[in-house]
Enzyme design. Structure first.
Site, PDB file in Angstrom:
ATOM      1  N   GLY A   1     -18.752  15.112   8.868  1.00 46.82           N
ATOM      2  CA  GLY A   1     -18.143  16.299   9.457  1.00 46.82           C
ATOM      3  C   GLY A   1     -17.631  17.271   8.412  1.00 46.82           C
ATOM      4  O   GLY A   1     -17.355  16.885   7.278  1.00 46.82           O
TER       5      GLY A   1
ATOM      6  N   THR B   1     -19.799   7.798   5.411  1.00 49.35           N
ATOM      7  CA  THR B   1     -20.510   8.120   4.177  1.00 49.35           C
ATOM      8  C   THR B   1     -20.208   7.091   3.096  1.00 49.35           C
ATOM      9  O   THR B   1     -21.097   6.671   2.341  1.00 49.35           O
ATOM     10  CB  THR B   1     -20.078   9.520   3.682  1.00 49.35           C
ATOM     11  OG1 THR B   1     -20.354  10.456   4.720  1.00 49.35           O
ATOM     12  CG2 THR B   1     -20.808   9.910   2.421  1.00 49.35           C
TER      13      THR B   1
ATOM     14  N   THR C   1     -11.848  13.474   4.216  1.00 43.60           N
ATOM     15  CA  THR C   1     -11.521  13.335   5.625  1.00 43.60           C
ATOM     16  C   THR C   1     -10.368  14.241   5.980  1.00 43.60           C
ATOM     17  O   THR C   1      -9.351  14.257   5.287  1.00 43.60           O
ATOM     18  CB  THR C   1     -11.118  11.887   5.994  1.00 43.60           C
ATOM     19  OG1 THR C   1     -10.430  11.928   7.252  1.00 43.60           O
ATOM     20  CG2 THR C   1     -10.179  11.268   4.979  1.00 43.60           C
TER      21      THR C   1
ATOM     22  N   ASP D   1      -8.821  13.706   8.583  1.00 42.01           N
ATOM     23  CA  ASP D   1      -7.980  12.819   9.397  1.00 42.01           C
ATOM     24  C   ASP D   1      -7.008  11.967   8.583  1.00 42.01           C
ATOM     25  O   ASP D   1      -6.139  11.324   9.146  1.00 42.01           O
ATOM     26  CB  ASP D   1      -8.871  11.880  10.230  1.00 42.01           C
ATOM     27  CG  ASP D   1      -9.616  12.634  11.314  1.00 42.01           C
ATOM     28  OD1 ASP D   1      -9.119  13.693  11.741  1.00 42.01           O
ATOM     29  OD2 ASP D   1     -10.699  12.172  11.721  1.00 42.01           O
TER      30      ASP D   1
ATOM     31  N   MET E   1      -6.773  17.246  16.089  1.00 45.63           N
ATOM     32  CA  MET E   1      -7.802  16.256  15.777  1.00 45.63           C
ATOM     33  C   MET E   1      -7.187  14.903  15.405  1.00 45.63           C
ATOM     34  O   MET E   1      -6.014  14.826  15.048  1.00 45.63           O
ATOM     35  CB  MET E   1      -8.711  16.785  14.690  1.00 45.63           C
ATOM     36  CG  MET E   1      -9.638  17.872  15.247  1.00 45.63           C
ATOM     37  SD  MET E   1     -11.083  18.188  14.213  1.00 45.63           S
ATOM     38  CE  MET E   1     -12.140  19.034  15.420  1.00 45.63           C
TER      39      MET E   1
ATOM     40  N   HIS F   1     -12.225  22.778  16.526  1.00 41.16           N
ATOM     41  CA  HIS F   1     -12.903  22.817  15.230  1.00 41.16           C
ATOM     42  C   HIS F   1     -12.264  23.740  14.211  1.00 41.16           C
ATOM     43  O   HIS F   1     -12.595  23.679  13.037  1.00 41.16           O
ATOM     44  CB  HIS F   1     -14.364  23.210  15.427  1.00 41.16           C
ATOM     45  CG  HIS F   1     -15.159  22.155  16.086  1.00 41.16           C
ATOM     46  ND1 HIS F   1     -15.138  21.952  17.452  1.00 41.16           N
ATOM     47  CD2 HIS F   1     -15.974  21.205  15.581  1.00 41.16           C
ATOM     48  CE1 HIS F   1     -15.924  20.936  17.751  1.00 41.16           C
ATOM     49  NE2 HIS F   1     -16.435  20.461  16.656  1.00 41.16           N
TER      50      HIS F   1
END
Lengths: 341, 341, 341, 341
Positions: free
Chosen positions: C10, C105, C125, C127, C169, C272
């Site tokens: 992402g 990944t 990331t 996150d 997110m 997004h």
């Protein structure tokens, strides 16, 4: 003089700047007293208010929201309350009321004005749908927030090779969609004024992919609708997929474009973030000027009117004109955004 | 048709948006060809250029600066170069040139136009000093940057109990100072149009401290000057303290206000940050519309004119009018900022 | 040396900064050559690449997205492609590959490393869910974007006297919810690590209204779920109202809280916008340092490892450790946000 | 328990977030009472204070500055005031004092602690120069502001083909210069820890022009100085051009680089804008955690210590360690920014 001020309707960046400016001009330059009614028309109907001196408005210029609160009152309530409102004005010794609000508020203002209340309105709308003023405060901030989001979404759409459908505010008019879409270089802009044909939209976005591009950004106003006969909606507020209308036009378009294009499509609904927070410098200046000129209009006895921007001048126009029609995106403005459907 | 475009003069957010829009409208809608001259008029005089197709302007809408480069050319060089410029136009098969620039550029554009070159100008200035257009792109961004800085400086001035003197751009006009000062709620605004009396300014700021406030923000345009006879400057570009003029009016005011008020005063010079970087949504929309309408004007053969904003419309006006006078801050706009001297 | 670099998974602000840094360090300091594989692992499997010299990475430091493109590859494809990948490395004369990506990944990187490919990973990331590194680039930007939105939403919630449910997110971890909720002063934070009890949440928000407050902000991570037995979901991915899961947890919570509290509640799904656009300064510095140290690790032959932040140091850790577990929000961090359920 | 809190020294984004967090944790979780001393140590010496309940800290989380005011007190005043401070603590019934401040404040805190006052410090510095903590709040905001400015300046430097010398804060350490310079991709970074050789700097910037680039950005910390013997300064605080030191190192470098390179060079001094305004999300989270843990330390009786960040943990460390030395930019961090001199 004693002046009452109130804010009514949906939130809009710049409300506090108007309140502050009214107090500054009235108190500082004219030696007036100012009170603020709480929660919009409700405060006027109930006589619920607070004193607004210079200290009360200190530090609020750049703050979103409204220190006076807001609410939506049904027109019938207001109609029944005219005498009550008059009574409160008398009791409070008010010489004028300055309501700050959008189309509904200005219609209410006109009703009260027609019934003899001394009113000078200040127009407010993030949607830019009020006629007779070039623009009002709040719109520039909303467009700015939407554009910042679109700038961010562009890079992620590109990396993911996606179609992003970005829903911005605008139930009846497409101004935010048009300006943010132009500012961010969107590849298609869908507005309520022009019901869309899903086939045409698909072709336009598809053409971009055929030309070798790997992503697309579609900006859609929340009030956009398909042209009659081009797309079937089921009854009862649900679309053909059984989604509640709640889910938004962007969700619908994402499903449709993904299905028709065979490309990953994702919806993004910007929502209330467009109407909150600190106003842009543009909106602060306009809001400050509106407040200043509203006080001047009060002192000139120009009641039944509202402030308006014409070019670089602040003027006043009859409330009757202001609420006669909605300002929609005209054909020649569509044409300037080459991508508008 | 074949159209040349160039950017000239100081940097200004939105230049790339105009270039992109010219290419989009000309190439995409009219099937024209567009070339860009490099480094402003120099590129035209030397025939130094590159082809501008849709790919060449991809991704530049939100980028500050200009992909074509810019420069300042002395008017006399341009005067001597008229025939050379004509020759390059002929050799390159150009039907029109769209120069994007400020007052100097537009004067040069008029000179070339008077000598028979087919020119449609696009006005550019962060200073908002070009007459006959309500505003141009770049100003909104500059005001926004200055306002963001003022917002930050306010909290630090308050915590330190200081006077901050913030110098913004504006050599001849005080528009950036006026708008950013209004937007940020500055306590005094000093502009070139109104030479200041240091005693008056000291009193105004001092009155704030006497009223119990613990800080003050003064916004001053770089071109502000003391009223004749109110403050002595030494010869040779140095002030009475021996500072070079280089050091700026803010430094001078900080020294003076600290001495006279007995309060800590500090200068902040915002500088070039005001004319760089990504343009606001407002400026991107205006720049895009200017580019679109410049191409249309070319196709209508409206030469010797430039685009202008009037209310919400883009029109064209004669270059002669545009350069006849500088747009300065009028008295009635001062009055709206209660703090302006 | 010749080094290959790729970005996978992402989108994440800072990818371009790593690419640029790898090229700068490798080419400029070591005289290496660098190539970039296109669209993540796919480029490596297909040998699809481009040369990356200093010019190729000019101007990308602050740009969101990735100039190399990204994609998601199924692990089984990668497993089958190990020999193909090895072949491309041989053919291209590569001494090392630097994959930049998230958990998936890095698992793929470990697989390839275990099969003998010379790999140094860079964790990515938004996150913040990768173990063994204090944090990675992208997270700070995501939290910043969410916090900006929350700042704006607070003023509008207050003016409208509403509950706003803001979905950020975080499918498996609540880091973005926790940090943005703390940064913006949210009144409740709901994270996947702690399944929520809707009654408890209602009570908490209700208590705020009982204490006289007129609005509330609830931040919820997209992966948050009700505690088993506390709330019934229908089968088939739809909630009890028939909404698709698509509509999001925020929509569900808005419906529930409005019904239970009798207060207007509205969902906002940031989406997004959190993973696109220009990275914060923090993320740019971290990304740049990761790129720098990845090249150094390559030169030291430290393969099968990835870069990690430990305090203020960049170290390398075995890929095996990095992918062993997800970094979730621990109990003691919950406790710091007094509002977390 | 009753806890006193104060803010001392230069302004720093995040001070209000600490104050709010102390009050939230103490009042809400422990049932403590909190008072705030006004204007830093002065308030403690004079017993000048206000009660801080939950309402008093409502809405301040994102606001720059400090609601308690700040001041600088001379160490000798504090030394003489130890008994007075003790008396106020007794009279006010305080169990602990939490001073929030930089190096000077923490030294004062240690002095008081050594004299028996129950103190838990919270470190604050935009300069990142406090040892024993990975970082403190304020630094991230300062770096962010500087980086935003550098992003804008880059495009204008490019369009004007100029060298811009940008002076950022940092009297003794180059952390802001290093991080903002890395984040914005500056072409040279000049820090106090490494006295510069003007010839070397000229060569480095000149090499960029020789390589065909048309602009350069040099970031310089305000405390940067030429290496002994490499550049002559006149006596009395003036440089060889007769400029006051006041004018700043950036002005000096601009003059020198223009003269030596034959390229237009301009100084930009960012100034106080770096220490004001709303903190980044990063700083708000860190400030909130520091406040939370300071209250916990008070309840554990860990006096004579201050909060510190170690990795992702908040710990406490002895005040004595914290003030033993200044944290400067180490050699290996220079090396990561390839452009650092």
């Amino acid at each position: 003089m004693r002046i009452g001020v109130l804010t009514s309707g949906g939130d809009c960046p710049g409300l506090n700047a108007v309140i502050r400016s009214v107090v500054h001009r009235a108190v500082d330059a004219h030696g007036d007293e100012v009170i603020g009614f709480l929660d919009g028309w409700r405060g006027l109907l109930d006589g619920d208010h607070l004193e607004l001196d210079l200290d009360a408005v200190s530090g609020i210029l750049a703050r979103g929201g409204t220190i006076l609160g807001s609410s939506r009152v049904r027109p019938e309530d207001l109609r029944d309350g005219v005498e009550r409102a008059k009574g409160h004005l008398r009791d409070l010794g008010l010489d004028a009321v300055i309501p700050i609000g959008g189309e509904g508020t200005l219609k209410a203002a006109r009703l009260l004005s027609d019934n003899g209340l001394p009113i000078v309105g200040v127009p407010k709308t993030i949607d830019n749908d009020i006629a007779v003023t070039d623009v009002t405060f709040g719109f520039d901030t909303a467009v700015g927030v939407a554009t910042d989001a679109l700038d961010r979404l562009k890079t992620t759409a590109e990396s993911h090779q996606r179609v992003l459908i970005v829903e911005v505010m605008g139930r009846h008019t497409g101004w935010i969609a048009l300006h943010s879409g132009m500012a961010a270089g969107a590849h298609a802009i869908v507005v309520p004024e022009r019901p869309f044909d899903i086939k045409e939209l698909t072709e336009r976005v598809g053409a971009r992919f055929e030309a070798g591009k790997r992503f697309a950004i579609v900006v859609v106003a929340e009030g956009a609708k398909p042209a009659p006969g081009t797309m079937d909606f089921a009854e009862g507020g649900k679309d053909i997929y059984g989604h509640e209308r709640f889910a938004g036009i962007a969700n619908l378009l994402a499903v449709e474009l993904e299905r028709r294009l065979g490309k990953e499509a994702r919806p993004v609904i910007l929502g209330h973030v467009q109407r909150g927070g600190t106003p842009t410098a543009y909106d602060r200046v306009l809001a400050t000027r509106f407040g200043w000129h509203a006080v001047e209009a009060v002192h000139r006895g120009e009641f039944g009117r509202m402030t308006a921007l014409r070019g670089t001048d602040i003027v006043t126009v009859p409330l009757a004109e202001a609420v006669a029609s909605l300002k929609t995106v005209p054909e020649e403005r569509y044409a300037e955004a080459p991508t508008v459907l």
